[in-house]
Design a protein around this motif. Structure first.
Motif, PDB file in Angstrom:
ATOM      1  N   UNK A 171     -37.685 -14.535  13.724  1.00 51.40           N
ATOM      2  CA  UNK A 171     -36.327 -14.055  13.989  1.00 51.40           C
ATOM      3  C   UNK A 171     -35.387 -15.218  14.251  1.00 51.40           C
ATOM      4  N   UNK A 172     -34.152 -15.050  13.814  1.00 50.02           N
ATOM      5  CA  UNK A 172     -33.073 -15.971  14.150  1.00 50.02           C
ATOM      6  C   UNK A 172     -33.264 -17.342  13.511  1.00 50.02           C
ATOM      7  N   UNK A 173     -33.524 -17.366  12.175  1.00 49.13           N
ATOM      8  CA  UNK A 173     -33.643 -18.637  11.464  1.00 49.13           C
ATOM      9  C   UNK A 173     -32.478 -18.881  10.503  1.00 49.13           C
ATOM     10  N   UNK A 174     -31.828 -17.816  10.038  1.00 46.94           N
ATOM     11  CA  UNK A 174     -30.763 -17.984   9.051  1.00 46.94           C
ATOM     12  C   UNK A 174     -29.409 -18.284   9.691  1.00 46.94           C
ATOM     13  N   UNK A 175     -29.051 -17.544  10.735  1.00 43.37           N
ATOM     14  CA  UNK A 175     -27.716 -17.713  11.303  1.00 43.37           C
ATOM     15  C   UNK A 175     -27.444 -19.135  11.812  1.00 43.37           C
ATOM     16  N   UNK A 176     -28.394 -19.794  12.528  1.00 42.86           N
ATOM     17  CA  UNK A 176     -28.098 -21.164  12.981  1.00 42.86           C
ATOM     18  C   UNK A 176     -27.799 -22.112  11.828  1.00 42.86           C
ATOM     19  N   UNK A 177     -28.469 -21.916  10.687  1.00 45.53           N
ATOM     20  CA  UNK A 177     -28.235 -22.809   9.553  1.00 45.53           C
ATOM     21  C   UNK A 177     -26.875 -22.526   8.927  1.00 45.53           C
ATOM     22  N   UNK A 178     -26.529 -21.237   8.801  1.00 49.68           N
ATOM     23  CA  UNK A 178     -25.202 -20.882   8.289  1.00 49.68           C
ATOM     24  C   UNK A 178     -24.116 -21.418   9.221  1.00 49.68           C
ATOM     25  N   UNK A 208     -30.204 -28.338  20.818  1.00 46.52           N
ATOM     26  CA  UNK A 208     -29.417 -27.135  20.588  1.00 46.52           C
ATOM     27  C   UNK A 208     -30.111 -26.278  19.550  1.00 46.52           C
ATOM     28  N   UNK A 209     -29.670 -25.008  19.473  1.00 45.17           N
ATOM     29  CA  UNK A 209     -30.256 -24.102  18.491  1.00 45.17           C
ATOM     30  C   UNK A 209     -29.643 -24.433  17.143  1.00 45.17           C
ATOM     31  N   UNK A 210     -30.134 -25.439  16.479  1.00 40.66           N
ATOM     32  CA  UNK A 210     -29.647 -25.890  15.198  1.00 40.66           C
ATOM     33  C   UNK A 210     -30.785 -26.168  14.253  1.00 40.66           C
ATOM     34  N   UNK A 227     -36.418 -25.846  12.592  1.00 35.88           N
ATOM     35  CA  UNK A 227     -37.535 -26.510  11.901  1.00 35.88           C
ATOM     36  C   UNK A 227     -38.764 -26.601  12.799  1.00 35.88           C
ATOM     37  N   UNK A 228     -38.567 -26.971  14.052  1.00 35.03           N
ATOM     38  CA  UNK A 228     -39.703 -27.126  14.961  1.00 35.03           C
ATOM     39  C   UNK A 228     -40.365 -25.788  15.267  1.00 35.03           C
ATOM     40  N   UNK A 229     -39.570 -24.739  15.381  1.00 33.18           N
ATOM     41  CA  UNK A 229     -40.165 -23.414  15.597  1.00 33.18           C
ATOM     42  C   UNK A 229     -41.019 -22.996  14.405  1.00 33.18           C
TER      43      UNK A 229
END
Length: 365
Positions: free
Chosen positions: A247-254, A321-323, A328-330
């Motif tokens: 969960x929550x992998x696309x929005x931080x990259x966008x 930060x959540x970036x 990547x690390x997750x």
């Protein structure tokens, strides 16, 4: 020395003592107790009798050097023995003492391998240092993980909001926006409520369709924010929607693209596009691409190197930060080193972030 010469009849015919001339040798001494040698040619026999003082002097002159040599040999042997015992038993004694300290909980001890003169003992010292170093690292990492857990729990309690209160507030905003005919505010309130609801889900893995719905809510807000100057597009085959992803992998990259790729929006063709494909029946690749300002090759290389270092780290750093680095690390931690993010970019053309994911479910991060 007493020297006597006798004829074949054993009569003394010459002697160091003149009084012994003409006497039979047996009358003077016992012949077997003297050194004698008989001539085969003449039959004469010579007898030699060392005096007691001569014997003691000869014994001393011969025995003393021998005893000195023996004493030196014994001393040298003793020194060698002590040296060997010290070289062998001192490292072992030192190892035993340090193992006792390790047993008491001191895992920061390191033995000096240079004191070992034997390869086997040096190998034991090396193994001891490796063991204590690994145990110390494990304890340190565990301690840091506990601190991060406590910090995360405290932060969670600090920022925890009653979901009902949040939803009620957003619904109130939405209702006011509808009454006053402000559709933008209504869209923002609705989208924000959906995003909060998604973030509060306890699952760590969700179907790709859920992540895309969350992204659509995010796009709804950003379209209003940028006044439709940026186009958001999702082009993924519906057959991929059921695949589970973290969960929550696309929005931080966008969000990262919005911050860095469109610092200066100079045209109406600015766009962010989400695509996906399956590679070799084992890997899902999601692409987040933009046509922003792009990056120089050296910066792209530095970012990919930073991602590689983050993936090799034993734990997620709380200060990150959540970036890109955090995402990547997750992915590396929960799916494996062969998964994660890869960045490609060209100046003036845009940037693409490839998200590599396994098709089969992986462990929770």
């Amino acid at each position: 020395l007493s020297i006597r010469l006798t004829d074949p009849d054993r009569v003394v015919i010459a002697s160091t003592n003149p009084n012994e001339y003409g006497r039979v040798i047996e009358e003077l001494v016992v012949p077997t107790q003297m050194i004698s040698q008989q001539s085969n040619y003449s039959g004469f026999t010579i007898y030699i009798e060392p005096s007691p003082t001569y014997l003691s002097h000869s014994l001393r002159s011969t025995l003393v050097p021998i005893l000195g040599i023996l004493a030196a040999i014994l001393l040298l042997f003793g020194l060698l023995t002590i040296t060997l015992l010290h070289r062998i038993f001192f490292p072992l004694k030192n190892l035993t003492a340090n193992m006792r300290l390790v047993g008491q909980g001191n895992f920061k001890l390191r033995l000096d391998e240079d004191v070992c003169h034997d390869d086997d003992i040096r190998e034991v010292y090396h193994g001891f240092n490796h063991m204590t170093r690994k145990i110390d690292d494990l304890i340190t990492n565990r301690y840091e993980q506990l601190l991060l857990l406590k910090s995360a729990q405290l932060q969670s309690l600090t920022y925890q909001i009653n979901p009902h209160f949040l939803y009620n507030t957003l619904q109130t905003i939405e209702a006011i926006a509808e009454v006053r005919d402000t559709p933008e505010v209504q869209i923002i309130a609705t989208s924000l409520a959906q995003m909060f609801r998604y973030n509060l889900k306890p699952e760590n893995f969700v179907p790709l369709s859920d992540e895309l719905c969350h992204l659509e809510s995010y796009f709804s807000i950003e379209r209003i924010r940028f006044r439709d100057q940026i186009t958001f597009e999702i082009d993924i085959a519906p057959g991929l929607y059921s695949l589970p992803i973290p969960k929550f992998v696309l929005q931080p990259i966008v969000e990262n693209s919005l911050i860095h790729a469109f610092k200066r929006i100079s045209n109406t063709d600015s766009a962010i596009r989400i695509t996906g494909t399956i590679i070799s029946d084992q890997k899902l690749i999601l692409y987040v691409s933009d046509n922003g300002i792009g990056m120089e090759p050296n910066l792209v290389e530095a970012l990919n190197h930073k991602l590689a270092e983050a993936g090799a780290a034993s734990m997620i750093q709380a200060k990150e930060s959540i970036g890109l680095t955090n995402v990547h690390q997750r992915l590396v931690n929960c799916c494996g080193a062969e998964y994660g993010l890869t960045i490609t970019s060209h100046p003036g053309e845009g940037t693409c972030v490839a998200i590599s994911l396994p098709l089969s479910p992986c462990t929770d991060p």
